[in-house]
Write an enzyme that holds these catalytic residues in place. Structure first.
Site, PDB file in Angstrom:
ATOM      1  N   CYS A 131      -2.631 -17.892  15.150  1.00  0.00           N
ATOM      2  CA  CYS A 131      -2.504 -17.195  15.971  1.00  0.00           C
ATOM      3  C   CYS A 131      -2.306 -18.145  17.041  1.00  0.00           C
ATOM      4  O   CYS A 131      -2.989 -19.268  17.350  1.00  0.00           O
ATOM      5  CB  CYS A 131      -3.228 -15.898  16.336  1.00  0.00           C
ATOM      6  SG  CYS A 131      -3.380 -14.855  14.577  1.00  0.00           S
ATOM      7  N   ARG A 153       1.174  -1.244   0.078  1.00  0.00           N
ATOM      8  CA  ARG A 153       0.048  -0.166  -0.167  1.00  0.00           C
ATOM      9  C   ARG A 153       1.019   1.222   0.420  1.00  0.00           C
ATOM     10  O   ARG A 153       0.231   2.380  -0.739  1.00  0.00           O
ATOM     11  CB  ARG A 153      -1.161   0.213   0.758  1.00  0.00           C
ATOM     12  CG  ARG A 153      -1.832   1.319   1.582  1.00  0.00           C
ATOM     13  CD  ARG A 153      -3.010   1.206   2.581  1.00  0.00           C
ATOM     14  NE  ARG A 153      -3.662   0.059   1.826  1.00  0.00           N
ATOM     15  CZ  ARG A 153      -4.852  -0.688   2.708  1.00  0.00           C
ATOM     16  NH1 ARG A 153      -4.061  -0.378   3.732  1.00  0.00           N
ATOM     17  NH2 ARG A 153      -5.036  -1.802   2.544  1.00  0.00           N
ATOM     18  N   TYR A 154       1.993   1.308   1.180  1.00  0.00           N
ATOM     19  CA  TYR A 154       3.181   2.302   0.851  1.00  0.00           C
ATOM     20  C   TYR A 154       3.850   2.404  -0.148  1.00  0.00           C
ATOM     21  O   TYR A 154       4.089   1.124  -0.197  1.00  0.00           O
ATOM     22  CB  TYR A 154       3.030   2.935   2.060  1.00  0.00           C
ATOM     23  CG  TYR A 154       2.387   2.886   3.857  1.00  0.00           C
ATOM     24  CD1 TYR A 154       1.469   4.119   3.461  1.00  0.00           C
ATOM     25  CD2 TYR A 154       1.444   2.173   3.910  1.00  0.00           C
ATOM     26  CE1 TYR A 154       1.002   4.425   4.618  1.00  0.00           C
ATOM     27  CE2 TYR A 154       0.778   1.770   5.096  1.00  0.00           C
ATOM     28  CZ  TYR A 154       0.271   3.398   5.653  1.00  0.00           C
ATOM     29  OH  TYR A 154      -0.837   3.901   6.504  1.00  0.00           O
ATOM     30  N   ARG A 187      -8.285  -9.238  10.747  1.00  0.00           N
ATOM     31  CA  ARG A 187      -8.611  -9.604   9.196  1.00  0.00           C
ATOM     32  C   ARG A 187      -8.746 -11.317  10.130  1.00  0.00           C
ATOM     33  O   ARG A 187      -8.479 -12.484   9.722  1.00  0.00           O
ATOM     34  CB  ARG A 187      -6.634 -10.470   9.292  1.00  0.00           C
ATOM     35  CG  ARG A 187      -5.984  -9.063   8.392  1.00  0.00           C
ATOM     36  CD  ARG A 187      -5.194  -9.106   8.503  1.00  0.00           C
ATOM     37  NE  ARG A 187      -3.920  -8.109   7.999  1.00  0.00           N
ATOM     38  CZ  ARG A 187      -2.440  -7.940   8.472  1.00  0.00           C
ATOM     39  NH1 ARG A 187      -2.580  -9.066   9.520  1.00  0.00           N
ATOM     40  NH2 ARG A 187      -2.391  -6.756   8.534  1.00  0.00           N
ATOM     41  N   CYS A 206     -10.072  -8.891  16.096  1.00  0.00           N
ATOM     42  CA  CYS A 206      -9.220  -9.270  14.666  1.00  0.00           C
ATOM     43  C   CYS A 206      -9.739  -8.397  13.183  1.00  0.00           C
ATOM     44  O   CYS A 206     -10.982  -8.567  12.426  1.00  0.00           O
ATOM     45  CB  CYS A 206      -8.722 -10.840  13.916  1.00  0.00           C
ATOM     46  SG  CYS A 206      -7.436 -10.150  13.069  1.00  0.00           S
ATOM     47  N   LYS A 250      -2.895   4.407   7.239  1.00  0.00           N
ATOM     48  CA  LYS A 250      -3.362   4.669   9.046  1.00  0.00           C
ATOM     49  C   LYS A 250      -3.286   6.647   8.718  1.00  0.00           C
ATOM     50  O   LYS A 250      -2.038   7.235   8.308  1.00  0.00           O
ATOM     51  CB  LYS A 250      -1.743   4.708   9.318  1.00  0.00           C
ATOM     52  CG  LYS A 250      -2.412   2.695   9.444  1.00  0.00           C
ATOM     53  CD  LYS A 250      -0.790   2.590  10.680  1.00  0.00           C
ATOM     54  CE  LYS A 250      -1.123   0.988   9.760  1.00  0.00           C
ATOM     55  NZ  LYS A 250      -0.497   0.469   9.108  1.00  0.00           N
ATOM     56  N   ASP A 281      -7.244   3.841  10.444  1.00  0.00           N
ATOM     57  CA  ASP A 281      -6.703   3.080  10.052  1.00  0.00           C
ATOM     58  C   ASP A 281      -7.574   3.316   8.401  1.00  0.00           C
ATOM     59  O   ASP A 281      -8.600   2.881   8.795  1.00  0.00           O
ATOM     60  CB  ASP A 281      -6.438   1.886   9.274  1.00  0.00           C
ATOM     61  CG  ASP A 281      -5.210   1.248   9.173  1.00  0.00           C
ATOM     62  OD1 ASP A 281      -5.188   2.209   7.877  1.00  0.00           O
ATOM     63  OD2 ASP A 281      -4.878  -0.051   9.162  1.00  0.00           O
ATOM     64  N   ASP A 322     -11.716  -1.223  13.892  1.00  0.00           N
ATOM     65  CA  ASP A 322     -11.438  -1.099  12.570  1.00  0.00           C
ATOM     66  C   ASP A 322     -13.200  -1.192  12.563  1.00  0.00           C
ATOM     67  O   ASP A 322     -13.824  -1.717  13.007  1.00  0.00           O
ATOM     68  CB  ASP A 322     -10.822  -2.054  11.194  1.00  0.00           C
ATOM     69  CG  ASP A 322      -9.223  -1.610  11.676  1.00  0.00           C
ATOM     70  OD1 ASP A 322      -9.360   0.050  11.003  1.00  0.00           O
ATOM     71  OD2 ASP A 322      -8.711  -2.337  11.959  1.00  0.00           O
ATOM     72  N   CYS A 356      -8.634 -12.994  18.374  1.00  0.00           N
ATOM     73  CA  CYS A 356      -8.614 -11.552  18.883  1.00  0.00           C
ATOM     74  C   CYS A 356     -10.119 -11.716  18.172  1.00  0.00           C
ATOM     75  O   CYS A 356     -10.443 -11.652  16.711  1.00  0.00           O
ATOM     76  CB  CYS A 356      -7.883 -10.749  18.619  1.00  0.00           C
ATOM     77  SG  CYS A 356      -6.566 -10.637  19.243  1.00  0.00           S
ATOM     78  N   ARG A 390       7.275  -0.065   1.498  1.00  0.00           N
ATOM     79  CA  ARG A 390       7.077  -0.844   2.675  1.00  0.00           C
ATOM     80  C   ARG A 390       5.401  -2.516   2.358  1.00  0.00           C
ATOM     81  O   ARG A 390       4.793  -1.268   2.414  1.00  0.00           O
ATOM     82  CB  ARG A 390       7.279  -0.477   4.160  1.00  0.00           C
ATOM     83  CG  ARG A 390       6.334  -0.025   4.283  1.00  0.00           C
ATOM     84  CD  ARG A 390       6.382   1.301   5.951  1.00  0.00           C
ATOM     85  NE  ARG A 390       5.198   2.154   6.115  1.00  0.00           N
ATOM     86  CZ  ARG A 390       5.457   3.735   5.392  1.00  0.00           C
ATOM     87  NH1 ARG A 390       5.922   3.953   3.833  1.00  0.00           N
ATOM     88  NH2 ARG A 390       4.176   4.132   5.917  1.00  0.00           N
TER      89      ARG A 390
HETATM   90  C1  LIG Z   1       0.282  -0.525   8.773  1.00  0.00           C
HETATM   91  C2  LIG Z   1       1.272  -1.209   7.855  1.00  0.00           C
HETATM   92  C3  LIG Z   1       2.195  -0.764   7.186  1.00  0.00           C
HETATM   93  C4  LIG Z   1       3.193   0.287   8.395  1.00  0.00           C
HETATM   94  O1  LIG Z   1       2.532   1.965   8.392  1.00  0.00           O
HETATM   95  P1  LIG Z   1       3.914   2.113   9.279  1.00  0.00           P
HETATM   96  O2  LIG Z   1       3.227   3.239   9.204  1.00  0.00           O
HETATM   97  O3  LIG Z   1       5.241   2.115   8.666  1.00  0.00           O
HETATM   98  O4  LIG Z   1       4.433   1.557  10.388  1.00  0.00           O
HETATM   99  C5  LIG Z   1       2.327  -1.082   6.386  1.00  0.00           C
HETATM  100  N1  LIG Z   1       1.911  -1.659   4.888  1.00  0.00           N
HETATM  101  C6  LIG Z   1       0.432  -1.713   5.178  1.00  0.00           C
HETATM  102  C7  LIG Z   1      -0.608  -2.439   4.583  1.00  0.00           C
HETATM  103  C8  LIG Z   1       0.019  -1.514   6.418  1.00  0.00           C
HETATM  104  O5  LIG Z   1      -1.196  -1.793   6.599  1.00  0.00           O
HETATM  105  S1  SF4 Z   2      -5.488  -9.249  16.116  1.00  0.00           S
HETATM  106 FE1  SF4 Z   2      -5.869 -10.973  14.169  1.00  0.00          FE
HETATM  107  S2  SF4 Z   2      -4.085 -11.530  13.902  1.00  0.00           S
HETATM  108 FE2  SF4 Z   2      -2.845 -10.323  15.582  1.00  0.00          FE
HETATM  109  S3  SF4 Z   2      -2.897 -11.449  17.530  1.00  0.00           S
HETATM  110 FE3  SF4 Z   2      -5.159 -11.539  17.192  1.00  0.00          FE
HETATM  111  S4  SF4 Z   2      -6.430 -12.494  16.109  1.00  0.00           S
HETATM  112 FE4  SF4 Z   2      -4.260 -13.047  15.434  1.00  0.00          FE
END
Ligand SMILES: *Cc1c(COP(=O)(O)O)cnc(C)c1O
Ligand code: SF4
Length: 378
Positions: A103, A90-91, A112, A110, A314, A307, A270, A107, A94
């Protein structure tokens, strides 16, 4: 078998086990668990003091998860930014690299939820594809190894991923995101720490949401990682009934710092379906931040971020410390809410048009004239 895998094997995983442990309706637990995977380590279950407390709420299934609401299954549109299944790019510089679907516990809030615990969505065979993608994209200099939880891989498997990444010349830093130090601290062994330290510069972001999670066991796990020279950060989620209390959150940040973890982000929960019962207002988040900044060590102050739904990334949200900025002054509020004024340097007039009327209005008067009473020159 490792000590930790033995502990993990004793986890509450079936609806029967969970219903029995917490005196719940088995039919309801079964219905929720069919939708969203349930797993609770015996260690973490042992931190629950009462039904419905902040530890309980994070991991025990609740029928509120089945309530239809407006949340979506992929709130951050991660799938949209996913060139191959294991990568979210996305960025600019990175990527997230999803290497484990497991996991230690799941959670209930979560982001995801639609992926974790499902081997078909985060499959080991996608790891090679992910490595190929990262190798082919020289703009990537930072890889965030995530999942699921990378620490649920064996030491050998995790080392395979880290060593392949380290061998890529354009990768400057590696990061691992894990909740294992919170859910299963016994998994952080001296052997794991010794392996990780071979892949510096390596950063780890852990995930703690309540001060009661910083037990002697968790502190020992964090010490092992810190002693391996790994800078530790924490990503906390603001959750109703867990930590939506300014004093609880301030205490959490202080205890993290004492455990050698630098608070990194507090996330607004989220917009995930089935998690409305966890979501607070953003005003609450701002109230929490105002109760931390200034009232305790600056090192304990993370960024509060939303986010952005739809994949905007973010976005930091800050309490309004600056009330107004004019060419003459900045009016500000301090951490106690008191107002202060910072006088600005007289800015140079920008255009000749602006300079002219000023001259007509009032000739320059030297401080010397004001003192002596002599008529001004010119
Ligand atoms: C959070 C996130 C990152 C890392 O973000 P930082 O602000 O650099 O910690 C990178 N890619 C995705 C898709 C993210 O959600
Ligand atoms: S937030 Fe989601 S990915 Fe992170 S530890 Fe909890 S269940 Fe696992």
């Amino acid at each position: 078998m490792d000590d930790w895998s033995q502990i993990a094997r004793g986890s509450l995983r079936t609806a029967e086990q969970v219903a029995c442990a917490f005196d719940l309706d088995i039919g309801e637990v079964r219905k929720v668990s069919r939708q969203f995977k349930t797993l609770i380590t015996p260690y973490y279950a042992g931190l629950i003091k009462t039904k419905g407390d902040p530890i309980y709420r994070q991991v025990v299934p609740d029928t509120a998860e089945l309530v239809e609401n407006s949340g979506v299954s992929d709130p951050l549109a991660e799938d949209h930014d996913s060139p191959v299944p294991s990568i979210v790019h996305r960025y600019p510089d990175r990527v997230l690299f999803l290497v484990s679907h497991r996991c230690a516990s799941y959670c209930r809030f979560c982001t995801r939820k639609r992926k974790v615990g499902d081997a078909s969505k985060i499959h080991p065979r996608y790891i090679e594809e992910g490595l190929d993608y990262i190798r082919a994209h020289e703009e990537i200099r930072d890889v965030i190894v995530s999942g699921g939880d990378p620490f649920m891989l064996s030491d050998a498997r995790l080392e395979f991923v880290l060593s392949r990444l380290r061998a890529i010349p354009h990768i400057e830093i590696l990061r691992v995101g894990t909740r294992v130090p919170c859910f299963l601290p016994q998994r952080v062994t001296p052997k794991l720490a010794a392996m990780l330290r071979k892949y510096h510069p390596l950063y780890i972001n852990v995930h703690f949401n309540h001060p009661d999670e910083l037990t002697p066991e968790a502190n020992a796990a964090l010490s092992l990682l810190a002693d391996a020279g790994i800078p530790l950060g924490c990503q906390t989620v603001l959750l109703k009934g867990v930590n939506d209390d300014p004093l609880v959150m301030r205490r959490l940040m202080q205890k993290l710092l004492a455990a050698r973890v630098r608070p990194y982000y507090i996330y607004q929960a989220d917009y995930v379906s089935g998690t409305d019962h966890f979501r607070t207002t953003v005003q609450k988040g701002l109230e929490v931040m105002e109760a931390i900044r200034g009232w305790t060590s600056g090192l304990a102050v993370p960024y509060y971020c939303i986010d952005a739904p739809g994949g905007g990334g973010k976005i930091p949200v800050l309490p309004k410390y600056v009330q107004s900025i004019t060419p003459e002054q900045v009016v500000m509020k301090n951490f106690k809410g008191e107002t202060f004024v910072y006088p600005q340097i007289n800015p140079e007039p920008k255009t000749p048009e602006k300079r002219a009327p000023r001259k007509e209005r009032r000739p320059a008067i030297s401080p010397c004239y004001e003192m002596t009473g002599l008529p001004p020159v010119g």
